[in-house]
Scaffold this motif. Structure first.
Motif, PDB file in Angstrom:
ATOM      1  N   LEU A  23       0.807  -1.319   0.146  1.00 55.30           N
ATOM      2  CA  LEU A  23      -0.332  -0.011   0.287  1.00 55.30           C
ATOM      3  C   LEU A  23       0.765   1.489  -0.105  1.00 55.30           C
ATOM      4  N   VAL A  26      -0.307   3.672  -3.095  1.00 48.65           N
ATOM      5  CA  VAL A  26      -1.338   4.502  -2.730  1.00 48.65           C
ATOM      6  C   VAL A  26      -1.327   5.624  -1.177  1.00 48.65           C
ATOM      7  N   ASN A 209     -10.242   6.060   0.653  1.00 50.31           N
ATOM      8  CA  ASN A 209      -9.443   5.517  -0.779  1.00 50.31           C
ATOM      9  C   ASN A 209      -8.650   4.543  -0.656  1.00 50.31           C
ATOM     10  N   LYS A 213      -8.008   0.144  -2.356  1.00 52.80           N
ATOM     11  CA  LYS A 213      -7.064  -0.722  -2.241  1.00 52.80           C
ATOM     12  C   LYS A 213      -6.914  -1.665  -1.449  1.00 52.80           C
ATOM     13  N   GLU A 216      -9.256  -4.543  -2.969  1.00 49.91           N
ATOM     14  CA  GLU A 216      -8.183  -5.169  -4.392  1.00 49.91           C
ATOM     15  C   GLU A 216      -7.631  -6.035  -3.874  1.00 49.91           C
TER      16      GLU A 216
END
Length: 325
Positions: A23, A26, A209, A213, A216
């Protein structure tokens, strides 16, 4: 470093360290977005300094009395709860720094978030004391008691639980601040809390947000974490002195209650992420999604019952006041 998760019962299982690494990119993207969106503001500009005067004690001023406050009774209760929540920032910083680390984009975000949250406590305390909105002695005693207890998350100990919790909690805090301002009866207070709420909304977007992710990468684990957080959600200030009574008064006063929690906090995040529509789940993830859907339906029913009781209570209160006139 490989990002491949391990496997358990045919399901991909991500460790916290692997998820943190996966992550990181991101986080950097969201951090840069946040820095562009966040507007610099100065706490001192939101405080009515000309209203200030000395209190009793070593300065020999005037002791505080309830009639000096410009805010409503429920506004005063909510302001104390909101400020005491902000006061526990050292514990929150420790919590997220331990979960997310202090290096790279994660660390930059942790420190930036802490700095922004620090402004909230500064401006709220300055406003409350300068405007004599609350009892300063009681406020300080509550602060000492609350901070002495610290804060420890009760929503699991994985980083996914932490991300899920703050995604909802930041929005809950924003809603609480905005509604407190609306019900405060003081335009100066309303303006100050609107400014704080803007920060809280940006924080919510950052974590929301990240959660998207995470869905996903590890849909089953993330779904389970969201289920755990939603079902067991408590505001971070739940351990402060007199919280239960204050929360009940805030609920009746329309600042934060079951209906607001369901409609304005949980539902917006779940809808944005399409949590109940995610397909391809297996095992624990599918079970968690089903349980989450059932819980939300039950919470909506509870909120409806609360609304009915609240309306009846307010009607009786209005009738008593009218009879006294």
């Amino acid at each position: 470093m490989t990002l491949a998760p391990t496997s358990r019962h045919g399901q991909a299982v991500w460790s916290d360290s692997r998820l943190l690494f996966a992550l990181e990119e991101v986080v950097e993207v969201e951090l840069n977005r946040h820095l562009k969106a966040a507007k610099e503001w100065m706490p001192h500009e939101y405080v009515p300094w000309s209203d200030g005067r000395n209190f009793d004690g070593v300065m020999g001023g005037e002791a505080w009395a309830p009639e000096q406050s410009k805010v409503t009774d429920v506004g005063r209760i909510a302001l104390v709860v909101n400020l005491l929540t902000e006061d526990n920032l050292p514990s929150y910083h420790h919590e997220i720094a331990t979960r997310f680390g202090r290096d790279g984009a994660w660390g930059t975000w942790v420190h930036r978030w802490t700095a922004e949250e620090g402004r909230h406590g500064i401006v709220m305390r300055d406003y409350l004391l300068t405007s004599r909105a609350v009892d300063p002695v009681e406020l300080e005693r509550f602060r000492m008691a609350h901070m002495a207890e610290g804060f420890e998350s009760d929503n699991g100990h994985s980083m996914l639980h932490s991300i899920a919790y703050v995604a909802f909690q930041e929005l809950a805090t924003r809603i609480s601040h905005r509604n407190t301002g609306h019900h405060s009866g003081d335009p100066v207070c309303d303006r100050m809390l609107a400014r704080i709420a803007t920060d809280e909304n940006l924080h919510m977007v950052f974590y929301r947000n990240l959660l998207a992710k995470a869905f996903e990468l590890a849909p089953d684990q993330t779904m389970a974490a969201v289920r755990d957080v939603v079902v067991g959600f408590r505001m971070p200030g739940h351990g402060m002195p007199g919280f239960e009574r204050a929360a009940a008064q805030m609920a009746i006063g329309g600042i934060y209650n079951l209906r607001i929690h369901h409609d304005d906090v949980l539902q917006p995040v779940l809808r944005f992420l399409k949590v109940l529509e995610i397909s391809g789940l297996s095992g624990e993830g599918l079970k968690a999604q089903e349980e989450l859907g059932l819980y939300m339906g039950g919470l909506d029913a509870q909120a409806t019952k609360f609304d009915e009781r609240r309306e009846a209570m307010l009607a009786r209160r209005a009738a008593r006041i009218a009879a006294q006139v």
